[in-house]
Design an enzyme around this catalytic site. Structure first.
Site, PDB file in Angstrom:
ATOM      1  N   GLY A  15       0.774  -1.230   0.000  1.00 52.69           N
ATOM      2  CA  GLY A  15       0.000   0.000   0.000  1.00 52.69           C
ATOM      3  C   GLY A  15       0.803   1.277   0.000  1.00 52.69           C
ATOM      4  O   GLY A  15       1.806   1.424  -0.701  1.00 52.69           O
ATOM      5  N   SER A  16       0.369   2.210   0.811  1.00 49.31           N
ATOM      6  CA  SER A  16       0.886   3.589   0.762  1.00 49.31           C
ATOM      7  C   SER A  16       2.341   3.728   1.193  1.00 49.31           C
ATOM      8  O   SER A  16       2.912   4.822   1.056  1.00 49.31           O
ATOM      9  CB  SER A  16       0.002   4.494   1.623  1.00 49.31           C
ATOM     10  OG  SER A  16      -1.311   4.546   1.112  1.00 49.31           O
ATOM     11  N   THR A  17       2.944   2.679   1.733  1.00 49.76           N
ATOM     12  CA  THR A  17       4.370   2.765   2.049  1.00 49.76           C
ATOM     13  C   THR A  17       5.195   2.970   0.770  1.00 49.76           C
ATOM     14  O   THR A  17       6.362   3.370   0.844  1.00 49.76           O
ATOM     15  CB  THR A  17       4.855   1.486   2.759  1.00 49.76           C
ATOM     16  OG1 THR A  17       4.586   0.351   1.943  1.00 49.76           O
ATOM     17  CG2 THR A  17       4.164   1.319   4.102  1.00 49.76           C
ATOM     18  N   PHE A  18       4.590   2.715  -0.417  1.00 56.20           N
ATOM     19  CA  PHE A  18       5.294   2.916  -1.694  1.00 56.20           C
ATOM     20  C   PHE A  18       5.276   4.386  -2.134  1.00 56.20           C
ATOM     21  O   PHE A  18       6.058   4.772  -3.003  1.00 56.20           O
ATOM     22  CB  PHE A  18       4.655   2.046  -2.780  1.00 56.20           C
ATOM     23  CG  PHE A  18       5.292   0.699  -2.940  1.00 56.20           C
ATOM     24  CD1 PHE A  18       5.788   0.283  -4.167  1.00 56.20           C
ATOM     25  CD2 PHE A  18       5.408  -0.172  -1.865  1.00 56.20           C
ATOM     26  CE1 PHE A  18       6.377  -0.958  -4.316  1.00 56.20           C
ATOM     27  CE2 PHE A  18       5.989  -1.408  -1.998  1.00 56.20           C
ATOM     28  CZ  PHE A  18       6.476  -1.815  -3.224  1.00 56.20           C
ATOM     29  N   LYS A  19       4.400   5.193  -1.566  1.00 57.65           N
ATOM     30  CA  LYS A  19       4.276   6.578  -2.021  1.00 57.65           C
ATOM     31  C   LYS A  19       5.567   7.380  -1.877  1.00 57.65           C
ATOM     32  O   LYS A  19       5.948   8.113  -2.797  1.00 57.65           O
ATOM     33  CB  LYS A  19       3.112   7.260  -1.294  1.00 57.65           C
ATOM     34  CG  LYS A  19       1.750   6.716  -1.716  1.00 57.65           C
ATOM     35  CD  LYS A  19       0.613   7.267  -0.882  1.00 57.65           C
ATOM     36  CE  LYS A  19      -0.720   6.648  -1.309  1.00 57.65           C
ATOM     37  NZ  LYS A  19      -1.846   7.044  -0.440  1.00 57.65           N
TER      38      LYS A  19
END
Length: 572
Positions: free
Chosen positions: A287-291
């Site tokens: 999820g958003s840890t890739f942003k």
């Protein structure tokens, strides 16, 4: 006449003495000859043996004193010399049906009675199976790894056929701690699962097994990580948890935990079910840890230069698909606000400007397209989007969907993002000073500096506030992703992750905490997202491990975010 008779008798006597003497001399010579022959044979055999050894290059091994002093298997220790696995004198339970001298009646009591008594001492021993083995009358092991007090109870049964031979067993003094790192040794003496399997030949080699092998983990940090993960897992009724503490400059794993764990001292069916390593073997959409990785790639490529620029935050429509945020954040967001509020839509637009090929190249440089780099044998292969990313795929990967990797992949990527831009493989071995691998550059040093500011801002002002430990300057990003299932994503099944680093003014360690399918409970304010369950784990863990790993709390210093702070305005 008498004189002649006497003379004749004397002559006869002398002749007889001469004959006896000659016979004795002959016998002596024969004995000497036999001794000489035997000596010659022995000498010839010795010469032949010496010649054989010389021509065949065979030598005797030092087996007596040396083997007696060496452990049968080398020891494993943590980086500070704390024993993790060592040889341990133990007993085994051996069935000898000939002990009473009556093969037809090897036991005093009947087999089932004995099986019931053994079950009382060893509850995991099946009564029916044990009784069948005893009745069969065949010698063999009934059990390995018997403790001294258990051996006394067996001897008290009074059955001579139940023998207790002394053996050397593998013992793990820390119990289940670091089980997925260590693995275990099976009944045949072979290492399984963890570093026991990886180092099996090294630990059995007589030339080096006397020297313990130091692993990279610190047992104090390991214990703290497992403790906080377990608390978080129980508080949210999660089905599992995973975590890792990684040195950002060397790639050394300071702690690694996968829960539920198993006990390497006692391998049973339940333990076998828990041997799967969630950190290195299970792949997840994180999820958003890739942003932050997407933003770092855009900064590095030069498509993000003006941090004050405001991106359209409305839903992004690509064909029949629409990318939305979980809740309304604002009509327009800049880069800092995108990360602080974790916007899917503006991250997707940043990735769209960056382009699929450049984002894909960054992910490859971070090792996201191959198994994680570490010595442990269990390494999961990522679910990789392939070579040609369409526009929609590029956007979804930018916020951690459509690509599945292990938590270790994420830890190594974050280490590269904050350490100055250099990716290095993770290792379970303690490295000597100056022996860290060179690695490969993924981000510019200036990009890494910017990302340290942005990650710190997330922990101070954004979704990572519950991870902000006073004095440790934590920075990081939350990620809550639905698990894929038949027919699409399962809204009721989340993977909650918090990826962090500290201290952000000079990063030393990356910390990943992940919960598998947490439930909304009172302990998490009835929320299932990472901000409420994974982030607090890091917030409690960092103050415990920081001083252990050489990072003391200091409330008088922090990373300078003064140039970005004015950008954090209420979204319009």
């Amino acid at each position: 006449m008498n004189g002649m008779a006497v003379s004749t008798a004397i002559s006869t006597s002398r002749f007889q003495l001469t004959s006896v003497r000659e016979l004795a001399v002959g016998t002596a010579r024969l004995r000497v000859l036999w001794v000489a022959i035997i000596f010659a044979l022995v000498a010839s055999a010795a010469v032949a043996r010496i010649g054989y050894l010389g021509f065949t290059d065979q030598t005797y091994r030092a087996t007596s004193l040396e083997d007696a002093l060496l452990p049968p298997r080398g020891e494993l220790t943590d980086r500070n010399g704390v024993p993790l696995a060592r040889a341990f004198p133990a007993y085994a339970l051996w069935y000898n049906p000939k002990a009473l001298g009556d093969a037809d009646n090897p036991l005093v009591k009947n087999p089932r009675e004995i099986a019931q008594e053994l079950n009382r001492i060893f509850p995991e021993m099946d009564i029916d199976v044990t009784a069948e083995k005893l009745a069969a009358g065949r010698p063999g092991y009934l059990r390995r790894r018997v403790l001294p007090e258990q051996a006394n109870e067996v001897m008290a049964l009074g059955e001579l056929a139940l023998e207790m031979p002394r053996e050397t067993d593998r013992h793990y003094p820390q119990g289940s701690m670091a089980a997925h790192v260590l693995g275990y040794v099976d009944a045949e003496g072979k290492g399984k699962v963890g570093m026991e399997q990886v180092l099996d030949a090294r630990l059995m080699d007589p030339a080096v097994r006397g020297t313990p092998v130091a692993l990279s983990i610190d047992m104090r940090a390991q214990g703290a990580l497992e403790d906080e993960l377990r608390r978080g897992m129980l508080a949210t009724n999660a089905m599992g948890a995973a975590g890792i503490v990684l040195d950002v400059d060397t790639g050394e794993v300071m702690a690694l935990a996968s829960l539920p764990e198993f006990d390497p001292n006692k391998i049973d069916a339940k333990g076998v079910d828990h041997m799967f390593n969630r950190v290195t073997n299970q792949v997840y959409e994180l999820g958003s840890t890739f942003k932050p990785l997407t933003v770092a790639a855009a900064i590095d490529a030069g498509t993000v230069r003006d941090f004050g620029r405001r991106y359209d935050a409305s839903p992004v429509k690509v064909g029949r698909f629409s990318i939305k945020d979980s809740h309304f954040i604002g009509n327009h967001l800049n880069v800092a606000e995108t990360l602080i509020h974790s916007s899917n839509t503006t991250t997707a637009r940043i990735a769209d400007e960056l382009g699929a090929e450049r984002l894909r190249r960054t992910m490859i440089d971070l090792g996201m397209n191959e198994r994680p780099y570490i010595e442990l044998p269990a390494k999961g292969f990522p679910i990789w989007p392939g070579d040609d990313w369409p526009r929609l795929r590029n956007m979804t990967v930018s916020y951690g969907h459509g690509i599945a990797v292990t938590p270790l992949h994420l830890a190594s990527a974050y280490a590269a993002m904050v350490n100055g831009g250099v990716w290095r493989p993770a290792t379970m071995h303690k490295l000597a000073p100056g022996k860290a691998p060179k690695g490969r550059r993924v981000f510019k040093a200036s990009t890494s500096s910017r990302m340290r500011q942005l990650l710190r801002m997330i922990a101070v002002y954004g979704t990572g506030r519950n991870a902000d430990a006073p004095g440790f300057r934590v920075g990081g990003k939350t990620g809550s992703a639905e698990k894929p299932g038949a027919g699409g994503y399962r809204r009721s099944s989340l993977v909650s992750t918090f990826a962090a680093a500290f201290p952000m003014d000079k990063p030393r360690y990356v910390v990943i905490a992940m919960l598998d399918e947490p439930k909304g409970t009172a302990a998490s304010s009835f929320q299932r997202t990472a901000a409420w369950n994974a982030a607090p784990i890091v917030g409690k863990l960092v103050p415990r491990i920081g001083p252990i790993l050489g990072v003391r709390p200091d409330t008088t210093r922090d990373i300078d975010i003064s140039d970005l702070k004015p950008l954090i305005a209420k979204a319009d």
